[in-house]
Scaffold this motif. Structure first.
Motif, mmCIF file in Angstrom:
data_model
loop_
_atom_site.group_PDB
_atom_site.id
_atom_site.type_symbol
_atom_site.label_atom_id
_atom_site.label_comp_id
_atom_site.label_asym_id
_atom_site.label_seq_id
_atom_site.Cartn_x
_atom_site.Cartn_y
_atom_site.Cartn_z
ATOM 1 N N GLU A 1 58.095 46.803 38.788
ATOM 2 C CA GLU A 1 58.476 48.410 39.890
ATOM 3 C C GLU A 1 56.582 48.699 39.703
ATOM 4 N N ALA B 1 54.000 48.016 42.280
ATOM 5 C CA ALA B 1 53.015 48.889 43.300
ATOM 6 C C ALA B 1 51.821 49.489 43.220
ATOM 7 N N HIS C 1 59.733 55.488 36.639
ATOM 8 C CA HIS C 1 60.732 54.943 36.366
ATOM 9 C C HIS C 1 60.658 53.691 35.658
ATOM 10 N N ASP C 2 59.820 52.929 35.595
ATOM 11 C CA ASP C 2 60.001 51.583 35.046
ATOM 12 C C ASP C 2 60.687 52.399 33.540
ATOM 13 N N ALA D 1 56.181 55.002 39.946
ATOM 14 C CA ALA D 1 56.951 53.364 39.717
ATOM 15 C C ALA D 1 56.530 52.991 38.448
ATOM 16 N N GLU E 1 52.815 56.707 44.525
ATOM 17 C CA GLU E 1 53.843 55.579 44.283
ATOM 18 C C GLU E 1 53.566 54.966 43.214
#
Length: 266
Positions: free
Chosen positions: A94, A98, A112-113, A109, A105
């Protein structure tokens, strides 16, 4: 068998392995393993059994070879762990997608990763990762974040500070979730049993008037899911970063915050 290397020598050997030292044994029969296979097996074992599985004997058994065979590729556990940590430290899918979409962004990302990474490899929370051996993957992970923060008026220290703060949020939240998920198994008490035992005393406490703020919460106050709460916290953190970046961009060019050195969020 324990490593014959001193801690400093272990560090040197780890760096050599991470940065492309020849992985083929210098002597002996034709190699049947590679560092990649060894690291993959070590990570798989740790995923199932935690840090207790990070041993030369255990990984050798995972690969179906003798322990001494493994020592021909990796000097010891410290070097193996360094290879494992670097393997999982590179930019996630991700974040790569991004990379050119702006700092918010990109940081979203990365968060999240990293969150998914810790849930997939809970043993990472059992390792002291505060001073990792820097390899190509971990350096690439840092590079993508620092690059996204370039041109925002931040000092070098502030850019690293943003990266550390984001990592602290993610790992802290991941730790909380992983420990919560393990609580029922470790204690032998299910969530339902745990809260049913609390219910009578909590009802009396809420009715006592001693905890008015807690008593005023809605009945579904604690029903927010893990992922929703993670996104809420991440959004608030990024909003704080946005306010800092806006202040830095609007500061006069001669402002001392534009010069590397002491920095703050005020």
């Amino acid at each position: 068998m324990t490593s014959e290397f001193t801690p400093t020598e272990q560090l040197r050997r780890s760096i050599e392995l991470l940065w492309g030292a020849d992985e083929r044994p210098a002597r002996g029969p034709k190699p049947t393993l590679t560092l990649d296979k060894i690291v993959d097996a070590a990570i798989a074992a740790a995923d199932r059994e935690g840090t207790a599985a990070i041993s030369m004997r255990r990984v050798a058994a995972e690969l179906g070879v003798g322990t001494m065979t493994l020592y021909r590729y990796v000097p010891g556990k410290a070097e193996l762990l360094a290879l494992m940590l670097d393997r999982v430290s590179g930019p996630g899918d991700e974040a790569v997608r991004a990379a050119d979409k702006g700092w918010r962004e990109l940081l979203t990302a990365v968060a999240h990763d990293s969150y998914r990474l810790h849930l997939a490899h809970p043993w990472l929370l059992q390792v002291n990762w505060t001073r990792p051996v820097m390899g190509p993957n971990s350096l690439a992970g840092a590079e993508i974040v620092v690059a996204a923060l370039t041109g925002l008026g931040l000092t070098s220290q502030e850019r690293i500070g943003v990266m550390i703060t984001l990592d602290g949020f993610v790992t802290g939240y991941a730790r909380h979730r992983i420990l919560y998920d393990a609580a029922a198994e470790e204690s032998g008490v299910s969530d339902e049993e745990f809260w049913s035992q609390h219910l009578p005393v909590l009802e009396r406490a809420m009715a006592s008037g001693d905890y008015p703020a807690m008593a005023a919460l809605s009945a579904d106050a604690f029903d927010t899911g893990w992922d929703e709460t993670f996104e809420f916290g991440l959004h608030c953190l990024l909003d704080g970063f946005a306010a800092l970046f806006a202040a830095r961009r609007s500061a006069p060019a001669s402002d001392p915050t534009e010069v590397d050195g002491s920095a703050g969020c005020s």
